[in-house]
Scaffold this active site. Structure first.
Site, mmCIF file in Angstrom:
data_model
loop_
_atom_site.group_PDB
_atom_site.id
_atom_site.type_symbol
_atom_site.label_atom_id
_atom_site.label_comp_id
_atom_site.label_asym_id
_atom_site.label_seq_id
_atom_site.Cartn_x
_atom_site.Cartn_y
_atom_site.Cartn_z
ATOM 1 N N ASN A 1 0.840 -1.197 0.000
ATOM 2 C CA ASN A 1 0.000 0.000 0.000
ATOM 3 C C ASN A 1 0.873 1.244 0.000
ATOM 4 O OD1 ASN A 1 0.625 -0.809 2.688
ATOM 5 N ND2 ASN A 1 -0.991 0.473 3.517
ATOM 6 N N ILE A 2 0.387 2.264 -0.694
ATOM 7 C CA ILE A 2 1.131 3.514 -0.841
ATOM 8 C C ILE A 2 0.164 4.647 -0.489
ATOM 9 C CG2 ILE A 2 2.457 4.974 -2.415
ATOM 10 C CD1 ILE A 2 2.886 2.392 -4.146
ATOM 11 N N GLU A 3 0.381 5.232 0.685
ATOM 12 C CA GLU A 3 -0.553 6.267 1.163
ATOM 13 C C GLU A 3 -0.138 7.651 0.687
ATOM 14 O OE1 GLU A 3 -1.064 5.640 5.385
ATOM 15 O OE2 GLU A 3 -2.220 3.810 4.995
ATOM 16 N N CYS B 1 -4.124 0.653 -2.504
ATOM 17 C CA CYS B 1 -3.975 -0.570 -1.717
ATOM 18 C C CYS B 1 -2.897 -1.478 -2.327
ATOM 19 C CB CYS B 1 -5.284 -1.352 -1.695
ATOM 20 S SG CYS B 1 -6.613 -0.588 -0.756
ATOM 21 N N GLU C 1 -3.064 -4.642 -3.043
ATOM 22 C CA GLU C 1 -3.565 -5.541 -4.089
ATOM 23 C C GLU C 1 -3.624 -4.820 -5.439
ATOM 24 O OE1 GLU C 1 -4.810 -4.833 -1.121
ATOM 25 O OE2 GLU C 1 -6.165 -6.378 -0.384
ATOM 26 N N CYS D 1 -10.208 -5.024 0.448
ATOM 27 C CA CYS D 1 -11.335 -4.084 0.490
ATOM 28 C C CYS D 1 -12.217 -4.255 -0.758
ATOM 29 C CB CYS D 1 -10.833 -2.639 0.595
ATOM 30 S SG CYS D 1 -10.222 -1.961 -0.956
HETATM 31 N N1 THU Z 1 -5.358 -1.345 2.419
HETATM 32 C C1 THU Z 1 -4.801 -2.203 1.510
HETATM 33 O O1 THU Z 1 -3.633 -2.045 1.123
HETATM 34 N N2 THU Z 1 -5.573 -3.222 1.039
HETATM 35 C C2 THU Z 1 -6.864 -3.438 1.392
HETATM 36 O O2 THU Z 1 -7.514 -4.300 0.814
HETATM 37 C C3 THU Z 1 -7.471 -2.660 2.470
HETATM 38 C C4 THU Z 1 -6.720 -1.450 2.900
HETATM 39 C C5 THU Z 1 -4.548 -0.234 2.929
HETATM 40 C C6 THU Z 1 -5.001 1.128 2.477
HETATM 41 C C7 THU Z 1 -4.492 2.007 3.578
HETATM 42 O O3 THU Z 1 -3.153 2.366 3.272
HETATM 43 C C8 THU Z 1 -4.489 1.120 4.800
HETATM 44 O O4 THU Z 1 -4.598 -0.207 4.346
HETATM 45 C C9 THU Z 1 -5.634 1.407 5.775
HETATM 46 O O5 THU Z 1 -6.848 1.392 5.142
#
Ligand code: THU
Length: 139
Positions: A42-44, A53, A55, A90
């Site tokens: 994941n890259i915020e 996310c 995936e 998600c």
């Molecule tokens: N996140 C994912 O990488 N995959 C998911 O399926 C659910 C959420 C990440 C997004 C965000 O950076 C962190 O988890 C919290 O939501």
């Protein structure tokens, strides 16, 4: 490639997560039908909504490299780099999976220790949106 091997690659990818805002680090390893693996984390973002996310990072890299046929994905995640339980994909990621995968595409979720729970996409996203507006449980 066994589910355990794919989960191990997802754990490695998780170490590269950029998650300064949520503290949730996530890793994914996407297996193609012909045995190649694309990983993602994941890259915020400070603006939050541009966050991608793990995936989708893996899917988008694979598709950008020309891949279209996928067999399975492994996903792990947790707070502050610690995996304490399963981290199911998600809804947005499930929809992206549906774009490229059949209902028998496998999602291996790695939990604490050696736990792995596998669920096919068709169970995770029944009645998914297919662009045609038909109400088929798995189309
Ligand atoms: N996140 C994912 O990488 N995959 C998911 O399926 C659910 C959420 C990440 C997004 C965000 O950076 C962190 O988890 C919290 O939501």
């Amino acid at each position: 490639m066994t589910p355990a091997e794919l989960v191990a690659l997802a754990k490695e990818a998780m170490t590269r997560a950029y998650a300064p805002y949520s503290g949730c680090t996530v890793g994914a390893a996407l297996l193609t039908q012909d045995g190649k693996v694309y990983t993602g984390c994941n890259i915020e973002n400070a603006a939050f909504t541009p966050t991608c996310c793990a995936e989708r990072t893996a899917f988008f890299e694979a598709v950008a490299k020309g891949e279209r046929d996928f067999a399975a994905i492994a996903v792990v995640g947790g707070r502050n780099g610690e995996i304490t339980g399963l981290f199911p994909p998600c809804g947005v990621c499930r929809q992206v999976m549906m774009e490229f995968c059949e209902p028998d595409f496998l999602i291996h979720m790695g939990g604490a220790g050696d736990e792995i729970v596998t669920v096919p996409l068709g169970e995770f996203l029944p009645y998914g949106f297919n662009g045609e507006g038909q109400l088929d449980k798995n189309s």
